[in-house]
Design an enzyme around this catalytic site. Structure first.
Site, mmCIF file in Angstrom:
data_model
loop_
_atom_site.group_PDB
_atom_site.id
_atom_site.type_symbol
_atom_site.label_atom_id
_atom_site.label_comp_id
_atom_site.label_asym_id
_atom_site.label_seq_id
_atom_site.Cartn_x
_atom_site.Cartn_y
_atom_site.Cartn_z
ATOM 1 N N GLY A 46 0.877 -1.160 0.000
ATOM 2 C CA GLY A 46 0.000 0.000 0.000
ATOM 3 C C GLY A 46 0.914 1.209 0.000
ATOM 4 O O GLY A 46 1.814 1.286 -0.820
ATOM 5 N N GLU A 47 0.723 2.075 0.959
ATOM 6 C CA GLU A 47 1.596 3.240 1.098
ATOM 7 C C GLU A 47 2.125 3.237 2.524
ATOM 8 O O GLU A 47 1.358 3.388 3.471
ATOM 9 C CB GLU A 47 0.761 4.496 0.791
ATOM 10 C CG GLU A 47 1.534 5.782 0.862
ATOM 11 C CD GLU A 47 2.693 5.813 -0.127
ATOM 12 O OE1 GLU A 47 2.511 5.381 -1.277
ATOM 13 O OE2 GLU A 47 3.787 6.259 0.263
ATOM 14 N N CYS A 78 6.117 -5.438 0.282
ATOM 15 C CA CYS A 78 6.220 -4.106 -0.317
ATOM 16 C C CYS A 78 6.167 -3.013 0.759
ATOM 17 O O CYS A 78 7.098 -2.911 1.545
ATOM 18 C CB CYS A 78 5.169 -3.935 -1.401
ATOM 19 S SG CYS A 78 5.665 -2.698 -2.593
ATOM 20 N N ARG A 105 12.894 3.387 -0.581
ATOM 21 C CA ARG A 105 11.538 3.373 -1.142
ATOM 22 C C ARG A 105 11.565 3.697 -2.628
ATOM 23 O O ARG A 105 12.473 4.366 -3.104
ATOM 24 C CB ARG A 105 10.661 4.396 -0.426
ATOM 25 C CG ARG A 105 10.468 4.075 1.039
ATOM 26 C CD ARG A 105 9.669 5.167 1.725
ATOM 27 N NE ARG A 105 8.315 5.266 1.171
ATOM 28 C CZ ARG A 105 7.500 6.290 1.404
ATOM 29 N NH1 ARG A 105 7.904 7.291 2.134
ATOM 30 N NH2 ARG A 105 6.292 6.293 0.874
ATOM 31 N N ILE A 133 5.500 -3.190 -7.685
ATOM 32 C CA ILE A 133 4.758 -1.941 -7.923
ATOM 33 C C ILE A 133 5.355 -0.841 -7.048
ATOM 34 O O ILE A 133 5.254 -0.898 -5.822
ATOM 35 C CB ILE A 133 3.256 -2.104 -7.590
ATOM 36 C CG1 ILE A 133 2.645 -3.271 -8.375
ATOM 37 C CG2 ILE A 133 2.507 -0.797 -7.871
ATOM 38 C CD1 ILE A 133 1.246 -3.653 -7.931
ATOM 39 N N ARG A 134 6.002 0.142 -7.694
ATOM 40 C CA ARG A 134 6.689 1.208 -6.927
ATOM 41 C C ARG A 134 7.408 0.594 -5.726
ATOM 42 O O ARG A 134 7.264 1.031 -4.576
ATOM 43 C CB ARG A 134 5.679 2.275 -6.476
ATOM 44 C CG ARG A 134 5.132 3.078 -7.672
ATOM 45 C CD ARG A 134 3.975 3.987 -7.315
ATOM 46 N NE ARG A 134 4.225 4.852 -6.163
ATOM 47 C CZ ARG A 134 4.988 5.942 -6.177
ATOM 48 N NH1 ARG A 134 5.590 6.308 -7.273
ATOM 49 N NH2 ARG A 134 5.142 6.659 -5.103
ATOM 50 N N HIS A 169 4.740 -8.073 -4.585
ATOM 51 C CA HIS A 169 3.377 -8.440 -4.179
ATOM 52 C C HIS A 169 3.092 -9.899 -4.538
ATOM 53 O O HIS A 169 2.560 -10.169 -5.605
ATOM 54 C CB HIS A 169 2.365 -7.555 -4.914
ATOM 55 C CG HIS A 169 2.320 -6.149 -4.425
ATOM 56 N ND1 HIS A 169 1.417 -5.705 -3.488
ATOM 57 C CD2 HIS A 169 3.081 -5.076 -4.730
ATOM 58 C CE1 HIS A 169 1.605 -4.426 -3.251
ATOM 59 N NE2 HIS A 169 2.615 -4.019 -3.998
ATOM 60 N N GLU A 171 0.831 -11.648 -3.376
ATOM 61 C CA GLU A 171 -0.616 -11.903 -3.265
ATOM 62 C C GLU A 171 -1.366 -11.557 -4.548
ATOM 63 O O GLU A 171 -2.546 -11.850 -4.663
ATOM 64 C CB GLU A 171 -1.187 -11.110 -2.072
ATOM 65 C CG GLU A 171 -1.440 -9.626 -2.297
ATOM 66 C CD GLU A 171 -0.181 -8.768 -2.333
ATOM 67 O OE1 GLU A 171 0.945 -9.311 -2.294
ATOM 68 O OE2 GLU A 171 -0.320 -7.531 -2.435
HETATM 69 N N1 GLN Z 1 5.858 2.944 -2.777
HETATM 70 C C1 GLN Z 1 5.153 2.471 -1.619
HETATM 71 C C2 GLN Z 1 5.783 3.019 -0.343
HETATM 72 O O1 GLN Z 1 6.790 3.615 -0.381
HETATM 73 C C3 GLN Z 1 5.130 0.948 -1.577
HETATM 74 C C4 GLN Z 1 4.420 0.443 -2.786
HETATM 75 C C5 GLN Z 1 3.665 -0.830 -2.587
HETATM 76 O O2 GLN Z 1 3.398 -1.289 -1.485
HETATM 77 N N2 GLN Z 1 3.246 -1.383 -3.701
HETATM 78 O O3 GLN Z 1 5.230 2.847 0.700
#
Ligand code: GLN
Length: 194
Positions: A46-47, A78, A105, A133-134, A169, A171
């Site tokens: 997530g974030e 992540c 990050r 993903i990021r 990820h 999942e």
């Molecule tokens: N870029 C997000 C962060 O820095 C992590 C991305 C993710 O969980 N897919 O928290």
């Protein structure tokens, strides 16, 4: 055996599905009281800044530190990996500081914001399908941390005793072998804790 998925923000339902596919009972965790009935916990992607903020707001920082001190396994994916880390590059504050590693990050930059690849993971026979993903990278690990996989010479999967962390990820695919690996960690810890 019951495993929770921290459900403050991020990919929760997908983790529940993968844990169930790996043979565990899985529940979404929204309140700290729920941790008492759990043998393991997933911190999803997530974030990380948002997840960290909500964890502080709802009392999860102390509660999860406690959970971990009981030897109960944690699996960070992540953003969840970032939340577990002792240090975050370029940031003063980290979150749980449970795993002896420094993470960066959004480490793949714009060109490679998201991609999929097959990764060899130590302890799992065939390569695992991984969705990035990021994604963060693990830049440095302490001596108690075992590196389980790398991608282009960078660390993306690591384990420190009862703590497991991946940059990607697992999942979001039908490949639930990493969840099965975690379920085994939880079984072992639960057997040892009896
Ligand atoms: N870029 C997000 C962060 O820095 C992590 C991305 C993710 O969980 N897919 O928290």
């Amino acid at each position: 055996m019951k495993i929770g998925v921290l459900a403050l923000q991020g990919a929760v339902a997908e983790h529940i599905r993968s844990l169930e596919a790996a043979g565990a009972e899985a529940v979404a965790v929204k309140r700290v009281e729920q941790l008492d009935e759990l043998q393991g916990l997933v911190i999803p992607g997530g974030e990380s800044t948002t997840i960290g903020k909500l964890m502080r707001k709802y009392g999860f920082m102390e509660a999860i530190a406690d959970f971990s001190a009981q030897g109960k396994p944690l699996f960070g994916t992540c953003a969840g990996l970032i939340v577990l880390a002792d240090e975050i590059e370029g940031q003063e504050d980290a979150h749980l500081r449970l795993m002896d590693m420094t993470v960066a990050r959004n480490a793949f930059g714009r060109q490679q914001e998201s991609f999929e690849t097959d990764l060899s993971v130590k302890g799992i026979d065939e390569p695992v399908r991984a969705v990035f993903i990021r994604a963060p990278l693990i830049k440095k690990v302490g001596s108690g941390v075992e590196v389980l996989s790398t991608y282009r010479d960078e660390i993306v999967t690591a384990r420190q005793g009862h703590l497991l962390a991946v940059s990607y990820h697992p999942e979001l695919t039908d490949d639930y072998r990493l969840h099965a690996y975690f379920v085994d960690m939880v079984k072992e810890a639960a057997a040892g804790n009896e």
